[in-house]
Write a protein that holds these residues in place. Sequence first.
Motif, PDB file in Angstrom:
ATOM      1  N   GLU A  75       0.832  -1.205   0.000  1.00  0.00           N
ATOM      2  CA  GLU A  75       0.000   0.000   0.000  1.00  0.00           C
ATOM      3  C   GLU A  75       0.866   1.254   0.000  1.00  0.00           C
ATOM      4  O   GLU A  75       0.565   2.237  -0.690  1.00  0.00           O
ATOM      5  N   LEU A  76       1.957   1.216   0.755  1.00  0.00           N
ATOM      6  CA  LEU A  76       2.852   2.367   0.804  1.00  0.00           C
ATOM      7  C   LEU A  76       3.464   2.658  -0.564  1.00  0.00           C
ATOM      8  O   LEU A  76       3.546   3.816  -0.998  1.00  0.00           O
ATOM      9  N   SER A  77       3.862   1.601  -1.250  1.00  0.00           N
ATOM     10  CA  SER A  77       4.444   1.767  -2.595  1.00  0.00           C
ATOM     11  C   SER A  77       3.401   2.258  -3.587  1.00  0.00           C
ATOM     12  O   SER A  77       3.689   3.093  -4.455  1.00  0.00           O
ATOM     13  N   ARG A  78       2.169   1.757  -3.467  1.00  0.00           N
ATOM     14  CA  ARG A  78       1.115   2.202  -4.385  1.00  0.00           C
ATOM     15  C   ARG A  78       0.779   3.674  -4.153  1.00  0.00           C
ATOM     16  O   ARG A  78       0.444   4.398  -5.097  1.00  0.00           O
ATOM     17  N   ASN A  79       0.871   4.119  -2.911  1.00  0.00           N
ATOM     18  CA  ASN A  79       0.637   5.537  -2.630  1.00  0.00           C
ATOM     19  C   ASN A  79       1.697   6.395  -3.317  1.00  0.00           C
ATOM     20  O   ASN A  79       1.398   7.453  -3.883  1.00  0.00           O
ATOM     21  N   TRP A  80       2.967   5.930  -3.245  1.00  0.00           N
ATOM     22  CA  TRP A  80       4.028   6.657  -3.946  1.00  0.00           C
ATOM     23  C   TRP A  80       3.770   6.660  -5.450  1.00  0.00           C
ATOM     24  O   TRP A  80       3.922   7.688  -6.121  1.00  0.00           O
ATOM     25  N   LEU A  81       3.359   5.498  -5.987  1.00  0.00           N
ATOM     26  CA  LEU A  81       3.110   5.371  -7.416  1.00  0.00           C
ATOM     27  C   LEU A  81       1.939   6.245  -7.850  1.00  0.00           C
ATOM     28  O   LEU A  81       1.946   6.811  -8.954  1.00  0.00           O
ATOM     29  N   ASP A  82       0.943   6.363  -7.007  1.00  0.00           N
ATOM     30  CA  ASP A  82      -0.209   7.206  -7.320  1.00  0.00           C
ATOM     31  C   ASP A  82       0.240   8.648  -7.528  1.00  0.00           C
ATOM     32  O   ASP A  82      -0.170   9.319  -8.484  1.00  0.00           O
ATOM     33  N   ASN A  83       1.095   9.112  -6.657  1.00  0.00           N
ATOM     34  CA  ASN A  83       1.621  10.473  -6.783  1.00  0.00           C
ATOM     35  C   ASN A  83       2.486  10.605  -8.035  1.00  0.00           C
ATOM     36  O   ASN A  83       2.406  11.603  -8.762  1.00  0.00           O
ATOM     37  N   ILE A 100       9.578   4.117  -2.800  1.00  0.00           N
ATOM     38  CA  ILE A 100       9.170   4.040  -1.395  1.00  0.00           C
ATOM     39  C   ILE A 100       8.449   2.719  -1.137  1.00  0.00           C
ATOM     40  O   ILE A 100       7.677   2.234  -1.974  1.00  0.00           O
ATOM     41  N   GLY A 101       8.717   2.154   0.038  1.00  0.00           N
ATOM     42  CA  GLY A 101       7.965   0.985   0.485  1.00  0.00           C
ATOM     43  C   GLY A 101       8.567  -0.338   0.076  1.00  0.00           C
ATOM     44  O   GLY A 101       7.943  -1.386   0.280  1.00  0.00           O
ATOM     45  N   CYS A 102       9.775  -0.320  -0.513  1.00  0.00           N
ATOM     46  CA  CYS A 102      10.410  -1.567  -0.962  1.00  0.00           C
ATOM     47  C   CYS A 102      11.793  -1.670  -0.333  1.00  0.00           C
ATOM     48  O   CYS A 102      12.619  -0.755  -0.455  1.00  0.00           O
ATOM     49  N   ALA A 103      12.035  -2.784   0.347  1.00  0.00           N
ATOM     50  CA  ALA A 103      13.337  -2.997   0.970  1.00  0.00           C
ATOM     51  C   ALA A 103      14.396  -3.339  -0.063  1.00  0.00           C
ATOM     52  O   ALA A 103      15.591  -3.133   0.156  1.00  0.00           O
ATOM     53  N   GLU A 104      13.982  -3.887  -1.203  1.00  0.00           N
ATOM     54  CA  GLU A 104      14.907  -4.291  -2.259  1.00  0.00           C
ATOM     55  C   GLU A 104      14.567  -3.540  -3.542  1.00  0.00           C
ATOM     56  O   GLU A 104      13.555  -2.843  -3.624  1.00  0.00           O
ATOM     57  N   LYS A 105      15.425  -3.689  -4.545  1.00  0.00           N
ATOM     58  CA  LYS A 105      15.206  -3.009  -5.812  1.00  0.00           C
ATOM     59  C   LYS A 105      13.939  -3.550  -6.475  1.00  0.00           C
ATOM     60  O   LYS A 105      13.850  -4.753  -6.766  1.00  0.00           O
ATOM     61  N   THR A 106      12.990  -2.662  -6.750  1.00  0.00           N
ATOM     62  CA  THR A 106      11.708  -3.072  -7.316  1.00  0.00           C
ATOM     63  C   THR A 106      11.349  -2.142  -8.470  1.00  0.00           C
ATOM     64  O   THR A 106      11.454  -0.911  -8.336  1.00  0.00           O
ATOM     65  N   TYR A 107      10.918  -2.745  -9.576  1.00  0.00           N
ATOM     66  CA  TYR A 107      10.629  -1.979 -10.787  1.00  0.00           C
ATOM     67  C   TYR A 107       9.278  -2.380 -11.360  1.00  0.00           C
ATOM     68  O   TYR A 107       8.853  -3.539 -11.257  1.00  0.00           O
ATOM     69  N   VAL A 108       8.609  -1.399 -11.990  1.00  0.00           N
ATOM     70  CA  VAL A 108       7.386  -1.664 -12.743  1.00  0.00           C
ATOM     71  C   VAL A 108       7.548  -1.032 -14.121  1.00  0.00           C
ATOM     72  O   VAL A 108       8.286  -0.044 -14.292  1.00  0.00           O
ATOM     73  N   PHE A 109       6.871  -1.600 -15.098  1.00  0.00           N
ATOM     74  CA  PHE A 109       6.920  -1.062 -16.454  1.00  0.00           C
ATOM     75  C   PHE A 109       5.936   0.099 -16.583  1.00  0.00           C
ATOM     76  O   PHE A 109       4.845   0.082 -16.003  1.00  0.00           O
TER      77      PHE A 109
END
Length: 707
Positions: free
Chosen positions: A126-134, A195-204
Amino acid sequence: MLQNSEYNQPDNFISREISWLKFNLRVLREAGIKDLPILERLKFLSICSSNLDEFFMIRVAALWQQIENNINHPDVAGLTPKQQIERISKSAHTQTKLQYRYLSAILKELNSLHQIHFVRVFELSELSRNWLDNFYHEIIYPVLTPMAIDASHPFPFLANKTLNLIIELINYEQELVMAVVQVPSVLPRIVEVQIGCAEKTYVFLEDIIMHYCQHLFQGCQIIDIQPFRITRNSDLWVDEEDTDNLLKEIEASLRRRKNGDIIRLEISKSDNKNMKNFLISTLELEETDVYQILGPLDLTCFMNFACSEEFSHLEHPPFIPQQPLDINPELDIFDQVRQHDVFLHHPYESFDPVINLINQAADDPKVLAIKQTLYRVGGNSPIVAALARAGENGKQVTVLVELKARFDEENNVHWAKKLEAAGCHVIYGLYGLKTHAKITLIVRREYSGLKRYVHLGTGNYNNSTAKLYTDMGLITANEQFGVDASAFFNMLSGYCEPPELKKLSIAPINLRQKFYDLVDTEIRNAQAGNPAHIILKMNSLMDKNVILKLYEASGAGVKIELIIRGICGLKPGVKAVSENISVRSIIGRQLEHSRILYFHNAGEEKVFLSSADLMSRNLNDRVEILFPIEDINILQRIKNILKLYLKDNVKAHMLQSNGTYRRITNAKQVKTNAQQSLYALAKKNVIKQPLSLNTKLKPLYHRDNKY
């Protein structure tokens, strides 16, 4: 030329397009080698995708044009354009599926072993999705344009190789309609979640847009969304006969290229066939033109990711181009070349001496004139800057800029205008021919009179590709080379008849015949019972008459060893045709680009370097140069390099008589990687550490990640 001989049968040749696909398969299979660093494997996937793009844009598009014009002339292997298209489609579909199997394995390994994750939006916290929303609302949304498709909104124009979304939805009038959203190329395709990811995380990027797509179509009900990508015919046709200004005609042709016919559709695989069928109908394609992809479209996006400094530990360790053996950087280059020919072997040896040569010539008051050919020079070219400075310094500077260098046309138009503005004489070559020769002539006033210095090479005057491609160059003050160089440039710029040259052979004038004469000498030696041996290294071998001549030599008992990186229309090991011929292809960290020709010549060995491959286009339709190596020490160095290539049992593939390639593997032999060995040799040969060479040798890619 043996046109009616027993050798001249379609079964004795390999189709150019099929051979190219076999080459790209060799590139692709590097992505499956577990011994390679994982991001090197990812780079090969990207390179393979870029190669396929260009193959469809040029080669497949040309075949479709032949079919549309009812041209049914078979190729050298007896295949009509329609038959070639059928075989290409089958092979390319199979190759595409293999690409995504490799990609799936690589992404799983990145995830499990290296904590690098590629995920879907719904998998985020949820924290990462909030960052992505912004991120979406501030960065992505402002550059998106939803495009409806209906009676008042025709299907939009889609640029070549752009990534788009096709959306099936029910609009506010309760009608089932389609819409398109282009995935903006101005934004990074791979987005790191901050934000919200302890490791390297990517989305297309397209996955983010798909997740928020409802925001673009408020009041509508979205049924389904699929990413898709088109490939257009991008061949450039220029009417040289009816134009009096080639520069303007090239600029106009570049604008026309953007509207080329669509020849391939890539679309994300889905059980929903409505959108695929809609695109097939709207774009007027055949089912075989459609490539359904199980994964992210356009794998070229992984190149920048794989080259990130952050992940350098997952790549090959960098190595630095070495100071060339024949040059002392602390001494005047003209003084050294007067004493002996200088041999350069890129990228193991630095390209800096070539740049320094032009820079010194631009500023040296003794230099009166500089003449040079430019085919692909790249961006921010130090050589173009030096030539422009020479022109501003009042020197006679003549530059042949080849405006028809495919996919570098726009770049070369820019450089041509820059050089003209600096006072240089810019010419565009001979009518109907591309000038592919690599040559520089420098005329200098010295105490003994005028002295000519000549640089000749197998590769472009491009400081970027000089770190990626294996090429060779020669700098000489030999007067006969200088006289030939002057005659060559006079032929290009004036109206003089083709010159009689002492050292150089030129296509399309006499290079082909020179090659035949050299082969004929080996044939006579073999027939007399003497040793006869030919070694040829190049990018491509496809000219039918050249292949027939090599078959004739094989039949006479000449041993022929071919090192062909890419396409090869010759079939080795065919009984009574090519039993004495072997063909190997080396696919490694660097792109094998040098063209070397070796002839045993009854013990009086001859070695030549050339800008030309043995292709009909090079021998008939381009201005190319073949030049001899006469310094015995340089000749021996090149022989030793060829021996290394012939010993390679790590990156070499042998062409079989049935047209397939088999990787050389022999557990009992000591492993020999020619490229690694050549780099080790360059380091060993260094006189002293380079003074200005701190540029890392880049990984294998250039421009659109071509290999």
